[in-house]
Write a protein that holds these residues in place. Structure first.
Motif, mmCIF file in Angstrom:
data_model
loop_
_atom_site.group_PDB
_atom_site.id
_atom_site.type_symbol
_atom_site.label_atom_id
_atom_site.label_comp_id
_atom_site.label_asym_id
_atom_site.label_seq_id
_atom_site.Cartn_x
_atom_site.Cartn_y
_atom_site.Cartn_z
ATOM 1 N N VAL A 64 0.842 -1.200 0.000
ATOM 2 C CA VAL A 64 0.000 0.000 0.000
ATOM 3 C C VAL A 64 0.876 1.249 0.000
ATOM 4 C CG1 VAL A 64 -1.785 1.274 1.258
ATOM 5 C CG2 VAL A 64 -1.906 -1.231 1.123
ATOM 6 N N LEU A 65 1.947 1.236 0.778
ATOM 7 C CA LEU A 65 2.855 2.387 0.834
ATOM 8 C C LEU A 65 3.512 2.638 -0.524
ATOM 9 C CD1 LEU A 65 4.284 4.635 2.408
ATOM 10 C CD2 LEU A 65 5.922 2.911 3.218
ATOM 11 N N GLU A 66 3.924 1.588 -1.204
ATOM 12 C CA GLU A 66 4.531 1.764 -2.528
ATOM 13 C C GLU A 66 3.536 2.392 -3.497
ATOM 14 O OE1 GLU A 66 6.758 -0.611 -6.148
ATOM 15 O OE2 GLU A 66 6.567 -1.604 -4.202
ATOM 16 N N GLU A 67 2.289 1.945 -3.442
ATOM 17 C CA GLU A 67 1.257 2.567 -4.300
ATOM 18 C C GLU A 67 1.058 4.025 -3.908
ATOM 19 O OE1 GLU A 67 -0.046 1.559 -7.007
ATOM 20 O OE2 GLU A 67 0.550 -0.543 -6.920
ATOM 21 N N PHE A 68 1.078 4.304 -2.603
ATOM 22 C CA PHE A 68 0.902 5.679 -2.146
ATOM 23 C C PHE A 68 1.989 6.587 -2.713
ATOM 24 C CE2 PHE A 68 1.586 9.253 0.623
ATOM 25 C CZ PHE A 68 0.306 9.761 0.737
ATOM 26 N N VAL A 69 3.238 6.153 -2.664
ATOM 27 C CA VAL A 69 4.320 7.030 -3.126
ATOM 28 C C VAL A 69 4.307 7.196 -4.646
ATOM 29 C CG1 VAL A 69 5.789 6.728 -1.106
ATOM 30 C CG2 VAL A 69 6.151 5.289 -3.106
ATOM 31 N N ASP A 70 3.677 6.278 -5.372
ATOM 32 C CA ASP A 70 3.486 6.524 -6.805
ATOM 33 C C ASP A 70 2.689 7.812 -6.995
ATOM 34 O OD1 ASP A 70 4.883 4.248 -7.552
ATOM 35 O OD2 ASP A 70 3.081 3.041 -7.894
ATOM 36 N N THR A 140 3.689 7.387 8.268
ATOM 37 C CA THR A 140 4.389 8.547 8.818
ATOM 38 C C THR A 140 5.146 9.251 7.692
ATOM 39 O OG1 THR A 140 6.440 7.352 9.276
ATOM 40 C CG2 THR A 140 4.734 7.324 11.009
ATOM 41 N N ASN A 141 5.522 10.496 7.952
ATOM 42 C CA ASN A 141 6.333 11.231 6.974
ATOM 43 C C ASN A 141 7.636 10.500 6.686
ATOM 44 O OD1 ASN A 141 4.453 13.254 6.681
ATOM 45 N ND2 ASN A 141 5.512 14.720 7.979
ATOM 46 N N ASN A 142 8.247 9.941 7.720
ATOM 47 C CA ASN A 142 9.503 9.215 7.548
ATOM 48 C C ASN A 142 9.304 7.990 6.639
ATOM 49 O OD1 ASN A 142 12.303 8.836 8.132
ATOM 50 N ND2 ASN A 142 11.722 7.182 9.526
ATOM 51 N N GLU A 143 8.241 7.248 6.841
ATOM 52 C CA GLU A 143 7.957 6.092 5.994
ATOM 53 C C GLU A 143 7.729 6.513 4.546
ATOM 54 O OE1 GLU A 143 5.675 2.822 8.757
ATOM 55 O OE2 GLU A 143 4.584 4.675 8.286
ATOM 56 N N ILE A 144 7.010 7.616 4.368
ATOM 57 C CA ILE A 144 6.733 8.113 3.022
ATOM 58 C C ILE A 144 8.030 8.513 2.322
ATOM 59 C CG2 ILE A 144 5.609 9.952 1.691
ATOM 60 C CD1 ILE A 144 3.421 9.939 3.941
ATOM 61 N N GLU A 145 8.877 9.254 3.022
ATOM 62 C CA GLU A 145 10.162 9.665 2.437
ATOM 63 C C GLU A 145 11.008 8.474 2.028
ATOM 64 O OE1 GLU A 145 12.516 12.231 4.867
ATOM 65 O OE2 GLU A 145 11.390 14.014 4.265
ATOM 66 N N LYS A 146 11.169 7.527 2.921
ATOM 67 C CA LYS A 146 11.988 6.344 2.626
ATOM 68 C C LYS A 146 11.424 5.578 1.432
ATOM 69 C CE LYS A 146 14.013 5.544 7.165
ATOM 70 N NZ LYS A 146 14.077 4.655 8.329
ATOM 71 N N ALA A 147 10.118 5.423 1.408
ATOM 72 C CA ALA A 147 9.483 4.710 0.299
ATOM 73 C C ALA A 147 9.624 5.493 -1.003
ATOM 74 C CB ALA A 147 8.012 4.432 0.609
ATOM 75 N N TYR A 148 9.546 6.824 -0.922
ATOM 76 C CA TYR A 148 9.737 7.649 -2.116
ATOM 77 C C TYR A 148 11.146 7.463 -2.664
ATOM 78 C CZ TYR A 148 10.268 11.480 -5.317
ATOM 79 O OH TYR A 148 10.539 12.195 -6.461
ATOM 80 N N PHE A 149 12.147 7.526 -1.789
ATOM 81 C CA PHE A 149 13.533 7.361 -2.223
ATOM 82 C C PHE A 149 13.714 6.011 -2.916
ATOM 83 C CE2 PHE A 149 14.870 10.135 1.638
ATOM 84 C CZ PHE A 149 14.558 11.290 0.942
ATOM 85 N N ALA A 150 13.159 4.964 -2.321
ATOM 86 C CA ALA A 150 13.294 3.623 -2.902
ATOM 87 C C ALA A 150 12.590 3.535 -4.251
ATOM 88 C CB ALA A 150 12.730 2.579 -1.938
ATOM 89 N N LYS A 151 11.387 4.090 -4.347
ATOM 90 C CA LYS A 151 10.640 3.991 -5.605
ATOM 91 C C LYS A 151 11.259 4.873 -6.680
ATOM 92 C CE LYS A 151 7.462 2.297 -8.177
ATOM 93 N NZ LYS A 151 6.092 1.952 -7.927
#
Length: 163
Positions: A64-70, A140-151
């Motif tokens: 779900v987080l990966e889809e969110f950062v898309d 969290t913002n931290n989770e979003i940032e990390k997932a954004y960097f990875a994606k």
């Protein structure tokens, strides 16, 4: 959230994609809006928040987080397209009386408003509504940032592999 860093990374990715595909002089706004709408639909599908007829649970949080950062990628890209990445943008999730399904619908409304106006106020409303959805989904913002960097890295790899 380090929005300045995210905007910078997104600008670099957008430039790379546009050069690779010969799109430097194209108006990509409407295509990016449609891409964002599709990505949010994919996110909703992974959360299953609207599937009242099903007992199957949401996809695992990392999916779900990966889809969110898309969606974050396209929201940033739209801001860049409109020249808003230079603005001092301060965005954070708001408290919401909406449930997840209602927030998804509100995000769609804010996208529609922004598409019509291309105004900074509507862009900020869109970004705020999307981060509020993140909060409702437990990110969290931290989770979003990390997932954004990875994606973001995955997106570069995809370009190298002619995705």
């Amino acid at each position: 959230m380090e929005l300045k860093k995210l905007f910078q990374m997104q600008r670099e990715l957008d430039t790379h994609i546009e050069k690779k595909h010969g799109l430097e002089n194209e108006d990509l706004f409407d295509r990016k809006v449609l891409a964002l709408l599709v990505e949010i639909g994919e996110l909703a599908n992974e959360t299953r928040s609207f599937k009242f007829w099903s007992v199957k649970p949401s996809s695992p949080k990392p999916v779900v987080l990966e889809e969110f950062v898309d969606g974050i990628h396209f929201i940033l890209s739209l801001g860049i397209e409109c020249g808003f990445d230079q603005e001092s943008i301060a965005i954070q999730a708001q408290e919401s009386a909406r449930n997840v399904t209602e927030q998804f619908l509100y995000v769609y409304e804010t996208i529609s408003s922004f598409q019509k106006s291309k105004a900074i106020a509507d862009y900020l409303s869109l970004f705020d509504s999307y981060l509020t959805l993140a909060s409702l989904l437990g990110f969290t913002n931290n989770e979003i940032e990390k997932a954004y960097f990875a994606k973001n890295e995955v997106n570069y790899q995809r370009q190298q592999n002619n995705y």
